[in-house]
Write an enzyme that holds these catalytic residues in place. Structure first.
Site, mmCIF file in Angstrom:
data_model
loop_
_atom_site.group_PDB
_atom_site.id
_atom_site.type_symbol
_atom_site.label_atom_id
_atom_site.label_comp_id
_atom_site.label_asym_id
_atom_site.label_seq_id
_atom_site.Cartn_x
_atom_site.Cartn_y
_atom_site.Cartn_z
ATOM 1 N N CYS A 115 0.812 -1.233 0.000
ATOM 2 C CA CYS A 115 0.000 0.000 0.000
ATOM 3 C C CYS A 115 0.839 1.273 0.000
ATOM 4 C CB CYS A 115 -0.940 0.015 1.193
ATOM 5 S SG CYS A 115 -2.167 -1.269 1.108
ATOM 6 N N HIS A 251 -3.077 7.479 3.380
ATOM 7 C CA HIS A 251 -3.501 6.214 2.781
ATOM 8 C C HIS A 251 -4.930 5.937 3.267
ATOM 9 C CE1 HIS A 251 -3.747 2.226 1.366
ATOM 10 N NE2 HIS A 251 -3.509 1.637 2.515
ATOM 11 N N ASN A 281 -9.998 0.631 0.255
ATOM 12 C CA ASN A 281 -8.532 0.606 0.219
ATOM 13 C C ASN A 281 -8.073 0.124 -1.160
ATOM 14 O OD1 ASN A 281 -5.817 0.125 0.491
ATOM 15 N ND2 ASN A 281 -5.976 -1.005 2.416
#
Ligand code: ACO
Length: 324
Positions: A115, A251, A281
């Protein structure tokens, strides 16, 4: 010689057409819209169509970023693409995108930091520009993470979506990226990983054993602690105070993780770009998608100071403090 900075001159993003609501997931696993919203902040996610790839989304996002920057693909001297879901094992997705854009000849490579992929890629591109090696760089974060999702596992399948974002970075005498901080600790592999691969081998299981394995609660705890320290480190590296930040672009994994970081910065939520509700996500796609949404909606303005941060499998964590 005066200092060279890397400046973002254009942003772009792309999402698959298909939107899947929490209500739709209620029909697949034992979950509820209420649980997903209160535990994560997620309301919906975009999911790639059959045959739609990371490279497709990356190319679209890149074209929009190039257009916004007024830069031709042929002018690029580097493409760095953060992804953990490449189209093929090789060539890299960066090479596939390069050819589709018509940027053939420039350096191009993928970067896998889960990520944190986009923020890592931004950090690497910044070094290429600061060193004088590159003048115009395309940095992309793109994923089709739902291809790794086990749709029978409610703990993880509700969390992810697909998407891509991109920025054009150009060498400039004006800031620019002030500081980037990149970190990893492979000792945490067991908390968030995908257990199969070319070298380890695949399994005789659905999807060849490709699926995200995650200890959600433990990931959450380490993420909050690590991001707290990262924020302090980044401000120190840039010689700045939290009060100088106009926007936090975190994020987009979980609204509660974002809120914890915001508390640390003593920042009102109004100064935080939140897209996790709409996109879930999207791993490497998450930060550049949020940035592009904030730019195109008019929230983020030229001259403002932005703090970008990410945390993901590895563990990896990374940040960038910059003047937009
Ligand atoms: N629907 C309903 N109930 C659920 C679901 C679901 N989708 N998932 C879990 N539950 C249940 C659990 O079984 C548990 O039940 P129990 O109390 O009867 O045992 C209860 O809900 C609470 O579970 P917790 O895991 O304690 O819930 P928590 O508040 O920690 O939230 C979550 C879970 C959302 C996964 C959170 O821990 C989180 O966001 N962690 C970080 C995950 C993350 O960000 N991962 C990606 C990192 S980035 C990358 O590199 C891919």
């Amino acid at each position: 010689m005066s200092q060279i900075y890397a400046r973002i001159t254009g942003t772009g993003s792309a999402l698959p057409e298909r939107v899947v609501s929490n209500a739709e997931l209620e029909k697949i696993v034992d979950t509820s819209d209420e649980w997903i919203r209160t535990r994560t902040g997620i309301q919906q996610r975009h999911i790639a169509a059959d045959g739609e790839t990371t490279g497709d989304l990356a190319t679209m996002a890149a074209q929009r970023a190039l257009e916004a920057a007024g830069v031709k693909a042929s002018e690029l001297d580097l493409i760095v693409l953060g992804t953990t879901t490449p189209d093929l094992i090789f060539p890299s997705t960066a090479c596939l995108v390069q050819h589709r854009l018509g940027a053939n000849g420039c350096a191009a490579f993928d970067l896998n930091a889960a990520c944190s992929g986009f923020v890592y890629a931004l950090g690497v591109a910044d070094k290429f520009i600061r060193s004088g090696q590159s003048k115009k760089v395309l940095v992309i974060g793109a994923e089709t993470l739902t291809r790794m999702v086990d749709w029978t596992e409610r703990e993880s399948c509700v969390l992810f979506g697909d998407g891509a974002g991109a920025v054009v970075l150009e060498a400039s005498a004006e800031p620019g990226i002030y500081a980037t901080c990149l970190h990893a600790d492979g000792g945490f592999k067991h908390l968030l990983y995908n257990p199969v691969g070319v070298s380890v081998g695949f399994k005789d299981e659905p999807n060849h054993g490709v699926r995200i394995q995650m200890a959600g609660r433990e990931v959450f705890k380490v993420a909050v602690k690590t991001l707290d320290a990262l924020v302090d480190e980044t401000l120190q590296a840039a010689g700045m105070e939290a009060s100088q930040i106009d926007w936090l672009i975190p994020h987009q994994a979980n609204l509660r993780i974002i809120e914890a970081t915001v508390k640390r910065l003593h920042m009102p939520m109004e100064q935080v770009v939140v897209t996790v509700d709409q996109h879930a996500n999207t791993s490497s796609g998450s930060v550049p998608l949020a940035l592009d949404f904030a730019v195109r909606s008019g929230k983020v303005q030229r001259g403002q100071t932005l703090l970008l941060e990410a945390f993901g499998g590895g563990f990896t964590w990374a940040s960038a403090l910059l003047r937009y």
